[in-house]
Scaffold this motif. Structure first.
Motif, short mmCIF file in Angstrom:
data_model
loop_
_atom_site.label_atom_id
_atom_site.label_comp_id
_atom_site.label_asym_id
_atom_site.label_seq_id
_atom_site.Cartn_x
_atom_site.Cartn_y
_atom_site.Cartn_z
N ILE A 1 92.63 -52.57 -40.26
CA ILE A 1 91.95 -51.94 -38.94
C ILE A 1 92.22 -50.43 -38.74
O ILE A 1 91.20 -49.71 -38.31
N ILE A 2 93.26 -49.87 -39.37
CA ILE A 2 93.12 -48.36 -39.28
C ILE A 2 91.99 -47.87 -40.15
O ILE A 2 91.32 -46.82 -39.84
N ALA A 3 91.65 -48.41 -41.35
CA ALA A 3 90.48 -47.74 -42.22
C ALA A 3 89.03 -48.13 -41.51
O ALA A 3 88.38 -47.21 -41.46
N LEU A 4 88.95 -49.20 -40.71
CA LEU A 4 87.78 -49.38 -40.17
C LEU A 4 87.57 -48.52 -38.82
O LEU A 4 86.76 -47.95 -38.64
N MET B 1 84.12 -42.77 -37.29
CA MET B 1 83.64 -41.29 -37.15
C MET B 1 82.38 -40.99 -37.44
O MET B 1 81.72 -40.19 -37.13
N THR B 2 81.74 -41.72 -38.66
CA THR B 2 80.46 -41.32 -38.82
C THR B 2 79.51 -42.22 -38.13
O THR B 2 78.36 -42.04 -38.52
N GLN B 3 79.74 -43.38 -37.35
CA GLN B 3 79.03 -44.07 -36.79
C GLN B 3 78.21 -43.45 -35.37
O GLN B 3 79.35 -42.91 -34.54
N PRO B 4 77.05 -43.20 -35.32
CA PRO B 4 76.65 -42.44 -34.08
C PRO B 4 76.71 -43.29 -32.84
O PRO B 4 76.77 -42.59 -31.62
N LEU C 1 97.49 -51.18 -32.08
CA LEU C 1 97.13 -49.42 -32.25
C LEU C 1 96.06 -48.93 -31.32
O LEU C 1 95.29 -49.60 -30.99
N CYS C 2 96.17 -47.65 -31.44
CA CYS C 2 94.94 -46.76 -30.87
C CYS C 2 93.79 -46.63 -31.93
O CYS C 2 94.24 -46.00 -32.94
N THR C 3 92.74 -47.24 -31.74
CA THR C 3 91.90 -46.82 -32.88
C THR C 3 90.67 -45.50 -32.45
O THR C 3 89.93 -45.59 -33.35
N PHE C 4 91.13 -44.84 -31.63
CA PHE C 4 90.31 -43.62 -31.72
C PHE C 4 90.68 -43.03 -33.03
O PHE C 4 91.88 -42.74 -33.28
#
Length: 202
Positions: A131-134, A139-142, A185-188
């Motif tokens: 999930i951390i990797a996803l 960050m690259t997704q508009p 976790l926080c996925t920001f």
């Protein structure tokens, strides 16, 4: 003629170096601030939890209190998780215990000491790193912000939306029947390395 050309060149050459210096100073301040935040968070995260002080027997705790780490939440109690009071890039509670199949009422309150956006995502057993990797890949997704930086994955069981400072959201669900450690976790992007915890289902 030569003198006039020389003056014009001096004015032009003075403008761009000034802009470059200002840009360099701004970037340096940003880098320094980011470095201090990550070092501060890493030091705080690496400290072992303080031992619990022995206290005389007291009455049963009332509902609607934040359970301390590794303390079971009775059915019907509200679990409240907030950003840490010292390090806003970590959760103040990094471990909660619930019973398998128990109704859970969990509130994430973004009562942070600094204006940061956060969410709370609960994943399946053993899926923290995935999930951390996803999350970081978003960050690259508009459209990542529109999605609240919540990855689309079957590994995610429950989640809040992305909360602004002073906002909160309550999740009500039935704890999984499979016992084990479920990461939250926080996925920001960039937050999840430090801002994570475990929901222990027993």
């Amino acid at each position: 003629m030569d003198s006039q050309h020389h003056d014009t060149h001096e004015n032009s050459s003075g403008f761009w170096p000034t802009i470059a210096i200002l840009a360099g100073v701004g970037f340096s301040l940003f880098a320094l601030t980011a470095a201090i935040a990550f070092i501060w968070g890493g030091i705080h995260y690496s400290k072992p939890p303080a031992p619990l002080a022995s206290t005389p027997p007291a009455a049963a705790p009332a509902a609607n209190l934040v359970p301390s780490p590794a303390t079971a939440a009775a059915a019907g109690d509200e679990i409240v998780i907030k950003p840490d009071a010292v390090n806003p890039m970590a959760y103040g509670t990094n471990c909660i215990n619930v019973k398998a199949g128990q109704p859970v009422k969990l509130t994430f309150s973004n009562d942070s000491i600094v204006p940061l956006q956060h969410n709370l995502v609960i994943g399946k057993i053993g899926t923290k790193d995935a999930i951390i990797a996803l999350a970081n890949a978003m960050m690259t997704q508009p459209d990542a912000l529109a999605k609240g930086y919540i990855p689309e994955s079957p590994d995610i069981l429950y989640h809040t939306k992305l909360l602004n400072p002073k906002e909160s959201q309550t999740l009500e669900f039935t704890a999984p029947t499979e016992k084990g450690d479920y990461p939250y976790l926080c996925t920001f992007p960039g937050h999840s390395i430090i801002m994570n915890g475990v929901m222990k289902v027993e």
